[in-house]
Motif scaffolding. Sequence first.
Motif, PDB file in Angstrom:
ATOM      1  N   LEU A 112      10.614   7.032   6.646  1.00  0.00           N
ATOM      2  CA  LEU A 112       9.309   7.388   7.177  1.00  0.00           C
ATOM      3  C   LEU A 112       8.208   6.865   6.267  1.00  0.00           C
ATOM      4  N   TYR A 113       7.269   6.134   6.846  1.00  0.00           N
ATOM      5  CA  TYR A 113       6.091   5.631   6.151  1.00  0.00           C
ATOM      6  C   TYR A 113       4.854   6.105   6.900  1.00  0.00           C
ATOM      7  N   PHE A 114       3.709   6.043   6.242  1.00  0.00           N
ATOM      8  CA  PHE A 114       2.442   6.380   6.869  1.00  0.00           C
ATOM      9  C   PHE A 114       1.490   5.207   6.739  1.00  0.00           C
ATOM     10  N   ILE A 115       0.862   4.857   7.846  1.00  0.00           N
ATOM     11  CA  ILE A 115      -0.115   3.783   7.882  1.00  0.00           C
ATOM     12  C   ILE A 115      -1.483   4.415   8.085  1.00  0.00           C
ATOM     13  N   GLY A 116      -2.420   4.064   7.221  1.00  0.00           N
ATOM     14  CA  GLY A 116      -3.763   4.609   7.314  1.00  0.00           C
ATOM     15  C   GLY A 116      -4.791   3.518   7.476  1.00  0.00           C
ATOM     16  N   SER A 117      -5.861   3.845   8.166  1.00  0.00           N
ATOM     17  CA  SER A 117      -6.958   2.914   8.383  1.00  0.00           C
ATOM     18  C   SER A 117      -8.273   3.675   8.267  1.00  0.00           C
ATOM     19  N   MET A 118      -9.252   3.071   7.622  1.00  0.00           N
ATOM     20  CA  MET A 118     -10.546   3.707   7.406  1.00  0.00           C
ATOM     21  C   MET A 118     -11.649   2.705   7.696  1.00  0.00           C
ATOM     22  N   TRP A 119     -12.717   3.152   8.352  1.00  0.00           N
ATOM     23  CA  TRP A 119     -13.855   2.299   8.638  1.00  0.00           C
ATOM     24  C   TRP A 119     -15.110   3.155   8.659  1.00  0.00           C
TER      25      TRP A 119
ATOM     26  N   THR B  95     -20.613  -1.120   7.966  1.00  0.00           N
ATOM     27  CA  THR B  95     -19.949  -2.412   7.799  1.00  0.00           C
ATOM     28  C   THR B  95     -18.709  -2.478   8.689  1.00  0.00           C
ATOM     29  N   PRO B  96     -18.327  -3.679   9.120  1.00  0.00           N
ATOM     30  CA  PRO B  96     -17.094  -3.810   9.905  1.00  0.00           C
ATOM     31  C   PRO B  96     -15.820  -3.820   9.055  1.00  0.00           C
ATOM     32  N   ILE B  97     -15.950  -3.688   7.753  1.00  0.00           N
ATOM     33  CA  ILE B  97     -14.792  -3.701   6.852  1.00  0.00           C
ATOM     34  C   ILE B  97     -13.868  -2.531   7.189  1.00  0.00           C
ATOM     35  N   ARG B  98     -12.561  -2.791   7.128  1.00  0.00           N
ATOM     36  CA  ARG B  98     -11.544  -1.753   7.321  1.00  0.00           C
ATOM     37  C   ARG B  98     -10.682  -1.669   6.077  1.00  0.00           C
ATOM     38  N   GLY B  99     -10.515  -0.477   5.609  1.00  0.00           N
ATOM     39  CA  GLY B  99      -9.562  -0.231   4.530  1.00  0.00           C
ATOM     40  C   GLY B  99      -8.237   0.174   5.148  1.00  0.00           C
ATOM     41  N   VAL B 100      -7.148  -0.407   4.704  1.00  0.00           N
ATOM     42  CA  VAL B 100      -5.833  -0.084   5.259  1.00  0.00           C
ATOM     43  C   VAL B 100      -4.851   0.172   4.119  1.00  0.00           C
ATOM     44  N   ALA B 101      -3.846   0.977   4.413  1.00  0.00           N
ATOM     45  CA  ALA B 101      -2.808   1.265   3.417  1.00  0.00           C
ATOM     46  C   ALA B 101      -1.548   1.698   4.130  1.00  0.00           C
ATOM     47  N   GLU B 102      -0.441   1.496   3.464  1.00  0.00           N
ATOM     48  CA  GLU B 102       0.858   1.942   3.954  1.00  0.00           C
ATOM     49  C   GLU B 102       1.619   2.512   2.769  1.00  0.00           C
ATOM     50  N   THR B 103       2.018   3.777   2.880  1.00  0.00           N
ATOM     51  CA  THR B 103       2.739   4.424   1.792  1.00  0.00           C
ATOM     52  C   THR B 103       3.826   5.330   2.361  1.00  0.00           C
ATOM     53  N   ARG B 104       4.704   5.782   1.516  1.00  0.00           N
ATOM     54  CA  ARG B 104       5.701   6.788   1.899  1.00  0.00           C
ATOM     55  C   ARG B 104       5.105   8.177   1.800  1.00  0.00           C
ATOM     56  N   SER B 105       3.983   8.295   1.128  1.00  0.00           N
ATOM     57  CA  SER B 105       3.362   9.591   0.875  1.00  0.00           C
ATOM     58  C   SER B 105       2.320   9.930   1.942  1.00  0.00           C
ATOM     59  N   ARG B 106       2.507  11.014   2.628  1.00  0.00           N
ATOM     60  CA  ARG B 106       1.550  11.463   3.636  1.00  0.00           C
ATOM     61  C   ARG B 106       0.222  11.825   2.986  1.00  0.00           C
ATOM     62  N   SER B 107       0.285  12.461   1.841  1.00  0.00           N
ATOM     63  CA  SER B 107      -0.934  12.892   1.161  1.00  0.00           C
ATOM     64  C   SER B 107      -1.636  11.747   0.430  1.00  0.00           C
ATOM     65  N   GLY B 108      -0.920  10.702   0.066  1.00  0.00           N
ATOM     66  CA  GLY B 108      -1.506   9.613  -0.708  1.00  0.00           C
ATOM     67  C   GLY B 108      -2.108   8.482   0.107  1.00  0.00           C
ATOM     68  N   VAL B 109      -1.828   8.431   1.396  1.00  0.00           N
ATOM     69  CA  VAL B 109      -2.277   7.290   2.191  1.00  0.00           C
ATOM     70  C   VAL B 109      -3.803   7.259   2.331  1.00  0.00           C
ATOM     71  N   VAL B 110      -4.459   8.409   2.406  1.00  0.00           N
ATOM     72  CA  VAL B 110      -5.919   8.436   2.540  1.00  0.00           C
ATOM     73  C   VAL B 110      -6.580   7.879   1.275  1.00  0.00           C
ATOM     74  N   GLY B 111      -6.067   8.253   0.123  1.00  0.00           N
ATOM     75  CA  GLY B 111      -6.610   7.716  -1.126  1.00  0.00           C
ATOM     76  C   GLY B 111      -6.419   6.219  -1.252  1.00  0.00           C
ATOM     77  N   LYS B 112      -5.254   5.738  -0.864  1.00  0.00           N
ATOM     78  CA  LYS B 112      -4.972   4.298  -0.958  1.00  0.00           C
ATOM     79  C   LYS B 112      -5.852   3.491  -0.006  1.00  0.00           C
ATOM     80  N   MET B 113      -6.058   3.991   1.216  1.00  0.00           N
ATOM     81  CA  MET B 113      -6.891   3.233   2.155  1.00  0.00           C
ATOM     82  C   MET B 113      -8.358   3.278   1.731  1.00  0.00           C
ATOM     83  N   THR B 114      -8.781   4.379   1.093  1.00  0.00           N
ATOM     84  CA  THR B 114     -10.146   4.451   0.576  1.00  0.00           C
ATOM     85  C   THR B 114     -10.331   3.442  -0.556  1.00  0.00           C
TER      86      THR B 114
END
Length: 122
Positions: A67-74, A79-98
């Motif tokens: 199980l992995y989690f994919i996150g996206s932030m805009w 700006t049209p920039i998107r922050g994206v991240a993919e982690t095994r950690s449900r709690s860590g994906v928001v920090g990584k995409m930020t």
Amino acid sequence: MGVCVLTMALTVALAVALPSQCSAADWGAFMPSIATRLTGLWETGELELLGHYCVYSVKPTFQRWQLYFIGSMWCPGWTPIRGVAETRSRSGVVGKMTQDFVGKALKADLLSDEEAEAWLSP
């Protein structure tokens, strides 16, 4: 493909977890718990980043039976920039995409080094 794998994994987990003889009453008590756990894997939310309104979403995916989690932030309106991240950690994906978003915004000269430093430091 991801939904099929998720469905198959859930079916196997249920078959292993449930006893061979289940009554209708047992299913009635068991299903809300499973539904709550499954819907909790997806999340959408809002946050404020350096005075700007931003939106994020998180969804689960399976890769090699893990199980992995994919996150996206805009940040609409900024700006049209998107922050994206993919982690095994449900709690860590928001920090990584930020962090990804802030790094891209810094490269686009939307942020100063001082503004970005707090978000990019480990």
